[in-house]
Design an enzyme around this catalytic site. Structure first.
Site, short mmCIF file in Angstrom:
data_model
loop_
_atom_site.label_atom_id
_atom_site.label_comp_id
_atom_site.label_asym_id
_atom_site.label_seq_id
_atom_site.Cartn_x
_atom_site.Cartn_y
_atom_site.Cartn_z
N TYR A 171 102.50 53.76 -12.57
CA TYR A 171 101.03 53.68 -12.62
C TYR A 171 100.44 54.25 -11.32
O TYR A 171 99.51 55.05 -11.34
CB TYR A 171 100.63 52.22 -12.81
N HIS A 215 89.84 54.47 -8.95
CA HIS A 215 90.24 55.85 -8.87
C HIS A 215 89.15 56.82 -9.33
O HIS A 215 89.36 58.02 -9.41
CB HIS A 215 91.52 56.07 -9.71
N HIS A 224 94.57 46.06 -15.97
CA HIS A 224 95.76 46.39 -16.76
C HIS A 224 96.93 45.57 -16.23
O HIS A 224 97.00 45.30 -15.03
CB HIS A 224 96.15 47.87 -16.65
N HIS A 284 95.93 59.30 -22.26
CA HIS A 284 95.46 60.62 -21.81
C HIS A 284 96.53 61.41 -21.04
O HIS A 284 96.33 61.86 -19.92
CB HIS A 284 94.12 60.56 -21.08
N ASP A 315 91.07 48.95 -12.16
CA ASP A 315 92.35 49.63 -12.36
C ASP A 315 93.35 49.37 -11.23
O ASP A 315 94.57 49.43 -11.43
CB ASP A 315 92.14 51.15 -12.46
N GLU A 326 85.33 53.95 -17.05
CA GLU A 326 86.26 54.65 -17.95
C GLU A 326 86.33 53.86 -19.26
O GLU A 326 86.26 52.63 -19.29
CB GLU A 326 87.65 54.81 -17.32
N ASP A 333 88.38 52.80 -21.39
CA ASP A 333 89.27 51.68 -21.72
C ASP A 333 88.70 50.35 -21.22
O ASP A 333 89.19 49.29 -21.61
CB ASP A 333 90.69 51.91 -21.19
N HIS A 359 83.95 49.46 -13.79
CA HIS A 359 84.48 50.82 -13.92
C HIS A 359 84.06 51.38 -15.27
O HIS A 359 84.13 50.69 -16.28
CB HIS A 359 86.01 50.77 -13.82
FE1 FEO Z 1 90.25 54.22 -15.06
FE2 FEO Z 1 91.88 51.77 -16.89
O1 FEO Z 1 90.64 53.14 -16.53
#
Ligand code: FEO
Length: 397
Positions: free
Chosen positions: A191, A144, A224, A24, A163, A80, A82, A78
Protein backbone atom coordinates in the site's frame (compact mmCIF):
# COMPACT_ATOMS: atom_id res chain seq x y z
CA UNK A 1 -25.17 -5.74 9.82
CA UNK A 2 -23.68 -4.54 13.10
CA UNK A 3 -21.44 -1.61 13.95
CA UNK A 4 -18.19 -2.48 15.73
CA UNK A 5 -17.35 -0.67 18.94
CA UNK A 6 -13.92 0.99 19.00
CA UNK A 7 -14.33 3.08 22.18
CA UNK A 8 -17.35 3.97 24.33
CA UNK A 9 -18.18 6.73 21.84
CA UNK A 10 -16.71 5.58 18.53
CA UNK A 11 -18.01 2.84 16.25
CA UNK A 12 -16.79 1.40 12.96
CA UNK A 13 -19.63 1.58 10.41
CA UNK A 14 -17.74 0.77 7.24
CA UNK A 15 -17.88 -2.00 4.65
CA UNK A 16 -15.77 -4.99 3.70
CA UNK A 17 -15.05 -5.51 0.00
CA UNK A 18 -13.90 -9.12 -0.14
CA UNK A 19 -13.94 -9.38 -3.92
CA UNK A 20 -12.16 -6.34 -5.36
CA UNK A 21 -9.03 -7.43 -7.20
CA UNK A 22 -8.21 -4.33 -9.26
CA UNK A 23 -8.12 -1.02 -7.43
CA UNK A 24 -7.49 1.46 -10.26
CA UNK A 25 -4.58 -0.61 -11.52
CA UNK A 26 -3.38 -1.88 -8.14
CA UNK A 27 -3.81 -5.62 -7.63
CA UNK A 28 -5.75 -6.11 -4.40
CA UNK A 29 -5.42 -9.86 -3.96
CA UNK A 30 -6.83 -9.70 -0.44
CA UNK A 31 -9.68 -7.26 -1.08
CA UNK A 32 -10.07 -4.14 1.05
CA UNK A 33 -12.26 -2.36 3.56
CA UNK A 34 -13.83 1.09 3.32
CA UNK A 35 -13.80 2.29 6.91
CA UNK A 36 -16.32 4.87 8.11
CA UNK A 37 -16.71 5.92 11.72
CA UNK A 38 -19.59 7.07 13.87
CA UNK A 39 -18.94 9.29 16.89
CA UNK A 40 -21.80 9.26 19.39
CA UNK A 41 -22.68 12.11 21.74
CA UNK A 42 -24.92 15.16 21.69
CA UNK A 43 -23.93 15.80 18.08
CA UNK A 44 -23.52 12.40 16.47
CA UNK A 45 -20.90 12.63 13.74
CA UNK A 46 -20.12 10.42 10.75
CA UNK A 47 -16.48 10.48 9.67
CA UNK A 48 -16.13 9.54 6.00
CA UNK A 49 -18.45 7.34 4.00
CA UNK A 50 -17.78 4.38 1.70
CA UNK A 51 -17.72 3.46 -1.98
CA UNK A 52 -21.24 4.09 -3.25
CA UNK A 53 -21.95 0.40 -3.94
CA UNK A 54 -21.55 -0.21 -0.19
CA UNK A 55 -23.90 2.55 0.97
CA UNK A 56 -26.51 0.02 2.19
CA UNK A 57 -23.92 -1.83 4.27
CA UNK A 58 -22.75 1.39 5.93
CA UNK A 59 -26.28 2.54 6.70
CA UNK A 60 -27.23 -0.85 8.12
CA UNK A 61 -24.27 -0.68 10.50
CA UNK A 62 -25.19 2.89 11.51
CA UNK A 63 -28.78 1.81 12.15
CA UNK A 64 -27.55 -0.91 14.50
CA UNK A 65 -26.56 1.82 17.00
CA UNK A 66 -28.43 5.01 16.10
CA UNK A 67 -31.23 6.42 13.97
CA UNK A 68 -29.25 7.97 11.06
CA UNK A 69 -31.49 11.05 11.20
CA UNK A 70 -29.84 11.89 14.54
CA UNK A 71 -26.45 12.37 12.87
CA UNK A 72 -25.79 16.12 12.85
CA UNK A 73 -22.34 16.30 11.29
CA UNK A 74 -20.55 14.52 8.48
CA UNK A 75 -16.80 14.96 8.03
CA UNK A 76 -15.30 14.05 4.66
CA UNK A 77 -11.56 13.69 5.16
CA UNK A 78 -10.87 12.77 1.54
CA UNK A 79 -12.72 13.16 -1.72
CA UNK A 80 -11.62 10.00 -3.54
CA UNK A 81 -14.69 7.98 -4.53
CA UNK A 82 -13.96 5.00 -2.28
CA UNK A 83 -14.68 7.33 0.65
CA UNK A 84 -16.85 10.09 -0.77
CA UNK A 85 -18.81 8.00 -3.27
CA UNK A 86 -21.69 7.45 -0.85
CA UNK A 87 -21.64 11.07 0.42
CA UNK A 88 -24.52 12.41 -1.71
CA UNK A 89 -26.78 9.52 -0.69
CA UNK A 90 -25.76 9.91 2.96
CA UNK A 91 -26.43 13.67 2.91
CA UNK A 92 -29.82 13.12 1.25
CA UNK A 93 -30.93 10.52 3.79
CA UNK A 94 -29.33 11.86 6.97
CA UNK A 95 -29.79 15.60 6.27
CA UNK A 96 -26.90 16.64 8.54
CA UNK A 97 -26.61 20.22 9.73
CA UNK A 98 -23.04 20.44 8.54
CA UNK A 99 -20.65 18.62 6.21
CA UNK A 100 -17.02 19.53 6.86
CA UNK A 101 -14.29 19.30 4.23
CA UNK A 102 -10.90 20.88 3.50
CA UNK A 103 -10.71 23.73 0.98
CA UNK A 104 -9.55 21.34 -1.74
CA UNK A 105 -12.18 18.87 -0.61
CA UNK A 106 -14.81 21.53 -1.32
CA UNK A 107 -13.42 22.00 -4.83
CA UNK A 108 -13.14 18.26 -5.53
CA UNK A 109 -16.52 17.21 -4.17
CA UNK A 110 -18.27 20.06 -5.96
CA UNK A 111 -16.64 18.97 -9.23
CA UNK A 112 -17.52 15.33 -8.62
CA UNK A 113 -21.18 15.56 -7.68
CA UNK A 114 -22.35 18.93 -9.03
CA UNK A 115 -24.92 19.37 -6.29
CA UNK A 116 -25.28 21.38 -3.11
CA UNK A 117 -24.10 19.19 -0.24
CA UNK A 118 -24.00 22.01 2.32
CA UNK A 119 -20.19 21.80 2.58
CA UNK A 120 -18.21 23.90 5.07
CA UNK A 121 -14.47 24.36 4.81
CA UNK A 122 -12.15 23.71 7.75
CA UNK A 123 -8.39 24.09 7.96
CA UNK A 124 -5.55 22.98 10.21
CA UNK A 125 -6.19 24.09 13.78
CA UNK A 126 -9.95 24.47 13.39
CA UNK A 127 -12.02 22.69 16.01
CA UNK A 128 -15.67 21.71 16.26
CA UNK A 129 -17.57 20.67 19.34
CA UNK A 130 -19.35 17.37 18.90
CA UNK A 131 -21.09 17.19 22.27
CA UNK A 132 -18.77 16.46 25.16
CA UNK A 133 -15.75 16.15 22.93
CA UNK A 134 -13.84 18.16 20.34
CA UNK A 135 -12.71 17.26 16.85
CA UNK A 136 -9.68 19.16 15.59
CA UNK A 137 -8.58 19.13 11.97
CA UNK A 138 -5.14 18.70 10.47
CA UNK A 139 -4.76 19.18 6.73
CA UNK A 140 -2.57 16.47 5.25
CA UNK A 141 -2.07 17.89 1.78
CA UNK A 142 -0.75 15.37 -0.76
CA UNK A 143 -1.14 12.49 1.66
CA UNK A 144 -2.12 11.40 -0.79
CA UNK A 145 -4.36 13.98 -2.52
CA UNK A 146 -4.38 17.78 -2.16
CA UNK A 147 -7.63 17.59 -0.18
CA UNK A 148 -6.55 14.93 2.34
CA UNK A 149 -7.28 15.78 5.95
CA UNK A 150 -7.02 14.11 9.37
CA UNK A 151 -9.62 14.50 12.12
CA UNK A 152 -8.65 14.09 15.77
CA UNK A 153 -11.22 13.28 18.45
CA UNK A 154 -9.48 14.80 21.42
CA UNK A 155 -10.87 13.22 24.59
CA UNK A 156 -11.26 9.78 23.07
CA UNK A 157 -7.74 10.22 21.67
CA UNK A 158 -8.59 8.77 18.26
CA UNK A 159 -6.91 10.06 15.09
CA UNK A 160 -8.83 9.42 11.86
CA UNK A 161 -6.21 9.44 9.11
CA UNK A 162 -8.14 8.54 6.00
CA UNK A 163 -5.90 6.67 3.52
CA UNK A 164 -2.70 7.19 5.49
CA UNK A 165 -1.61 4.19 7.61
CA UNK A 166 -4.11 1.98 5.77
CA UNK A 167 -3.78 -1.13 3.66
CA UNK A 168 -5.91 -3.08 1.23
CA UNK A 169 -6.78 -6.06 3.38
CA UNK A 170 -10.30 -7.38 3.78
CA UNK A 171 -10.80 -8.76 7.25
CA UNK A 172 -13.58 -9.32 9.72
CA UNK A 173 -10.97 -8.76 12.45
CA UNK A 174 -10.86 -4.99 12.50
CA UNK A 175 -8.07 -4.38 15.01
CA UNK A 176 -4.30 -4.71 14.79
CA UNK A 177 -4.15 -7.01 17.81
CA UNK A 178 -6.49 -9.47 16.08
CA UNK A 179 -4.28 -9.90 13.01
CA UNK A 180 -0.95 -11.69 12.67
CA UNK A 181 1.84 -9.46 11.38
CA UNK A 182 3.04 -12.07 8.88
CA UNK A 183 -0.36 -11.81 7.16
CA UNK A 184 -0.57 -8.03 6.86
CA UNK A 185 2.98 -6.64 6.67
CA UNK A 186 3.36 -7.22 2.91
CA UNK A 187 -0.03 -5.62 2.28
CA UNK A 188 0.90 -2.53 4.34
CA UNK A 189 4.20 -2.25 2.50
CA UNK A 190 2.49 -2.73 -0.86
CA UNK A 191 0.00 0.00 0.00
CA UNK A 192 2.82 2.41 0.88
CA UNK A 193 4.77 1.52 -2.28
CA UNK A 194 1.78 2.02 -4.56
CA UNK A 195 -0.15 4.86 -2.92
CA UNK A 196 2.09 6.91 -0.64
CA UNK A 197 5.62 6.52 -2.02
CA UNK A 198 5.58 9.59 -4.33
CA UNK A 199 4.89 11.75 -1.28
CA UNK A 200 7.61 10.35 0.98
CA UNK A 201 9.24 13.74 1.61
CA UNK A 202 5.86 15.04 2.74
CA UNK A 203 5.40 11.97 4.97
CA UNK A 204 8.69 12.70 6.72
CA UNK A 205 7.84 16.39 7.20
CA UNK A 206 4.35 15.53 8.38
CA UNK A 207 5.55 12.95 10.90
CA UNK A 208 7.98 15.54 12.22
CA UNK A 209 5.18 18.12 12.47
CA UNK A 210 2.89 15.67 14.27
CA UNK A 211 5.67 14.83 16.74
CA UNK A 212 6.23 18.55 17.43
CA UNK A 213 2.49 18.96 18.00
CA UNK A 214 2.78 16.27 20.68
CA UNK A 215 0.15 14.18 18.91
CA UNK A 216 0.52 10.56 19.95
CA UNK A 217 -2.99 9.13 19.71
CA UNK A 218 -4.16 6.08 21.60
CA UNK A 219 -5.88 4.84 18.44
CA UNK A 220 -5.18 5.46 14.75
CA UNK A 221 -8.18 4.77 12.55
CA UNK A 222 -7.45 4.76 8.80
CA UNK A 223 -10.03 4.28 6.07
CA UNK A 224 -8.62 0.97 4.79
CA UNK A 225 -7.50 -2.14 6.62
CA UNK A 226 -7.62 -2.35 10.35
CA UNK A 227 -7.63 0.02 13.28
CA UNK A 228 -4.40 0.46 15.22
CA UNK A 229 -5.25 0.26 18.92
CA UNK A 230 -2.63 -2.02 20.47
CA UNK A 231 0.42 -0.21 19.16
CA UNK A 232 -0.32 2.69 16.76
CA UNK A 233 3.36 3.62 16.80
CA UNK A 234 4.13 0.44 14.86
CA UNK A 235 2.63 1.65 11.60
CA UNK A 236 3.99 5.17 12.17
CA UNK A 237 7.51 3.76 12.52
CA UNK A 238 7.05 1.66 9.39
CA UNK A 239 5.99 4.78 7.47
CA UNK A 240 9.08 6.62 8.71
CA UNK A 241 11.24 3.71 7.51
CA UNK A 242 9.59 3.38 4.10
CA UNK A 243 9.58 7.15 3.55
CA UNK A 244 13.33 7.36 4.30
CA UNK A 245 14.04 4.98 1.35
CA UNK A 246 17.36 4.00 2.88
CA UNK A 247 19.55 1.97 0.49
CA UNK A 248 19.55 -1.80 0.88
CA UNK A 249 21.70 -4.38 -0.87
CA UNK A 250 18.88 -5.46 -3.16
CA UNK A 251 18.18 -5.16 -6.89
CA UNK A 252 15.20 -5.76 -9.15
CA UNK A 253 15.72 -7.22 -12.64
CA UNK A 254 12.51 -6.41 -14.48
CA UNK A 255 11.83 -7.64 -18.00
CA UNK A 256 9.54 -9.20 -20.53
CA UNK A 257 10.54 -11.70 -23.18
CA UNK A 258 9.22 -12.68 -26.62
CA UNK A 259 11.06 -15.89 -27.55
CA UNK A 260 13.16 -16.31 -24.40
CA UNK A 261 16.28 -14.36 -25.42
CA UNK A 262 15.73 -11.37 -23.14
CA UNK A 263 14.91 -13.80 -20.33
CA UNK A 264 18.24 -15.60 -20.84
CA UNK A 265 19.92 -12.21 -20.42
CA UNK A 266 17.89 -11.46 -17.29
CA UNK A 267 18.94 -14.76 -15.72
CA UNK A 268 22.63 -13.97 -16.23
CA UNK A 269 22.30 -10.39 -14.95
CA UNK A 270 20.58 -11.75 -11.84
CA UNK A 271 23.39 -14.29 -11.47
CA UNK A 272 25.99 -11.51 -11.69
CA UNK A 273 24.18 -9.57 -9.00
CA UNK A 274 23.98 -12.68 -6.82
CA UNK A 275 27.70 -13.39 -7.31
CA UNK A 276 28.37 -9.77 -6.32
CA UNK A 277 26.53 -10.35 -3.04
CA UNK A 278 23.35 -8.45 -3.88
CA UNK A 279 19.92 -9.84 -3.15
CA UNK A 280 18.03 -9.96 -6.42
CA UNK A 281 14.41 -10.23 -7.48
CA UNK A 282 14.03 -11.41 -11.08
CA UNK A 283 10.57 -10.27 -12.14
CA UNK A 284 9.02 -11.15 -15.49
CA UNK A 285 6.02 -9.12 -16.60
CA UNK A 286 4.62 -12.45 -17.83
CA UNK A 287 3.96 -13.40 -14.24
CA UNK A 288 4.13 -10.22 -12.13
CA UNK A 289 1.64 -7.47 -11.56
CA UNK A 290 2.91 -3.90 -11.77
CA UNK A 291 1.85 -3.21 -8.18
CA UNK A 292 3.91 -6.15 -6.88
CA UNK A 293 6.89 -4.87 -8.87
CA UNK A 294 6.48 -1.50 -7.13
CA UNK A 295 6.45 -3.27 -3.77
CA UNK A 296 9.69 -5.13 -4.48
CA UNK A 297 11.27 -1.90 -5.65
CA UNK A 298 10.43 -0.05 -2.42
CA UNK A 299 13.47 -1.37 -0.52
CA UNK A 300 15.74 -1.89 -3.55
CA UNK A 301 18.72 0.15 -4.64
CA UNK A 302 18.91 -0.92 -8.28
CA UNK A 303 16.56 -1.40 -11.20
CA UNK A 304 17.75 -3.22 -14.31
CA UNK A 305 15.18 -3.33 -17.09
CA UNK A 306 15.00 -5.47 -20.20
CA UNK A 307 12.74 -5.75 -23.21
CA UNK A 308 12.69 -7.37 -26.62
CA UNK A 309 11.84 -5.18 -29.60
CA UNK A 310 8.36 -5.38 -31.07
CA UNK A 311 7.22 -3.20 -33.97
CA UNK A 312 10.20 -0.87 -33.47
CA UNK A 313 9.30 -0.31 -29.83
CA UNK A 314 9.56 -1.94 -26.44
CA UNK A 315 7.12 -4.61 -25.27
CA UNK A 316 3.73 -3.19 -24.18
CA UNK A 317 3.91 -4.81 -20.73
CA UNK A 318 7.26 -3.06 -20.13
CA UNK A 319 5.85 0.28 -21.31
CA UNK A 320 2.98 -0.22 -18.88
CA UNK A 321 5.09 -0.99 -15.82
CA UNK A 322 7.68 1.71 -16.56
CA UNK A 323 4.96 4.34 -16.93
CA UNK A 324 3.54 3.18 -13.59
CA UNK A 325 6.90 3.14 -11.79
CA UNK A 326 7.83 6.58 -13.15
CA UNK A 327 4.78 8.03 -11.41
CA UNK A 328 5.79 6.46 -8.10
CA UNK A 329 9.13 8.34 -8.15
CA UNK A 330 11.24 5.86 -6.17
CA UNK A 331 14.46 7.56 -5.13
CA UNK A 332 18.05 6.42 -4.90
CA UNK A 333 18.14 3.83 -7.68
CA UNK A 334 21.05 2.92 -9.93
CA UNK A 335 20.34 0.90 -13.04
CA UNK A 336 20.90 -0.16 -16.63
CA UNK A 337 19.00 -1.66 -19.56
CA UNK A 338 19.24 -4.77 -21.70
CA UNK A 339 17.32 -6.55 -24.41
CA UNK A 340 17.22 -8.69 -27.51
CA UNK A 341 16.38 -7.42 -31.00
CA UNK A 342 16.11 -8.68 -34.57
CA UNK A 343 17.10 -5.82 -36.89
CA UNK A 344 16.61 -2.58 -34.92
CA UNK A 345 18.30 -2.33 -31.53
CA UNK A 346 17.42 1.32 -30.95
CA UNK A 347 14.37 0.58 -28.74
CA UNK A 348 16.68 -1.13 -26.21
CA UNK A 349 18.59 2.16 -25.96
CA UNK A 350 15.24 3.86 -25.41
CA UNK A 351 15.02 1.86 -22.18
CA UNK A 352 18.13 3.63 -20.92
CA UNK A 353 16.50 7.00 -21.65
CA UNK A 354 13.36 5.85 -19.84
CA UNK A 355 15.44 4.98 -16.78
CA UNK A 356 16.98 8.46 -16.86
CA UNK A 357 13.51 9.94 -17.16
CA UNK A 358 12.57 8.06 -13.99
CA UNK A 359 15.50 9.63 -12.12
CA UNK A 360 17.51 6.38 -12.07
CA UNK A 361 21.29 6.85 -12.16
CA UNK A 362 22.35 4.82 -15.21
CA UNK A 363 25.74 3.26 -14.45
CA UNK A 364 26.40 1.21 -17.60
CA UNK A 365 25.46 1.19 -21.29
CA UNK A 366 22.66 -1.13 -22.41
CA UNK A 367 23.60 -4.73 -23.17
CA UNK A 368 21.99 -5.77 -26.46
CA UNK A 369 21.71 -9.11 -28.16
CA UNK A 370 21.09 -9.69 -31.87
CA UNK A 371 18.45 -12.44 -31.62
CA UNK A 372 19.58 -15.24 -29.25
CA UNK A 373 22.40 -14.23 -26.86
CA UNK A 374 25.64 -16.18 -27.34
CA UNK A 375 28.18 -16.86 -24.59
CA UNK A 376 29.86 -13.49 -25.17
CA UNK A 377 26.60 -11.62 -24.62
CA UNK A 378 25.70 -13.75 -21.63
CA UNK A 379 29.09 -13.01 -20.08
CA UNK A 380 28.42 -9.30 -20.64
CA UNK A 381 25.13 -9.74 -18.80
CA UNK A 382 26.85 -11.36 -15.81
CA UNK A 383 29.39 -8.54 -15.89
CA UNK A 384 26.56 -5.98 -15.88
CA UNK A 385 25.15 -7.68 -12.79
CA UNK A 386 28.52 -7.49 -11.07
CA UNK A 387 28.92 -3.82 -12.05
CA UNK A 388 25.52 -2.96 -10.62
CA UNK A 389 26.33 -4.90 -7.46
CA UNK A 390 29.48 -2.81 -6.97
CA UNK A 391 27.51 0.41 -7.49
CA UNK A 392 24.96 -0.71 -4.90
CA UNK A 393 27.81 -1.48 -2.48
CA UNK A 394 29.09 2.10 -2.95
CA UNK A 395 25.69 3.46 -1.95
CA UNK A 396 25.77 1.41 1.22
CA UNK A 397 29.17 2.75 2.34
FE1 FEO B 1 -7.43 7.98 -1.84
FE2 FEO B 1 -8.85 5.22 -0.30
O1 FEO B 1 -8.74 6.71 -1.44
Amino acid sequence: MQAVKITDKVYWVGAIDWNIRDFHGYSTKKGTTYNAFLVLGEKPTLIDTVKKEFYGEMMARIKSVIDPKKIQIIISNHSEMDHSGALPQAVAEIEPKEVYVSAMGMKDITAQFHQNLNLKVVKTGDKIEVGGDTISFVEARMLHWPDSMFSYLEKEDVLFTNDVFGMHYATSKLFDDENEERLWLYEAEKYYANIVLPYSDIVLRFLDQVTKMGLSPKIIAPDHGFIWRKDPSKIVKLYAKWAAQAPKNKAVVLYDSMWGSTEKMAVQIAEGLRQGGTEVKQLSMHSCHRSDVATELLDSSALIIGSPVLNSGIFPAMADVLCYLKGLRKKGLVGAAFGSYGWNGAPVDELTKMLEGMGVQVVAPAVKSLFVPDETVLASCRELGLTISKEVAKKLQ
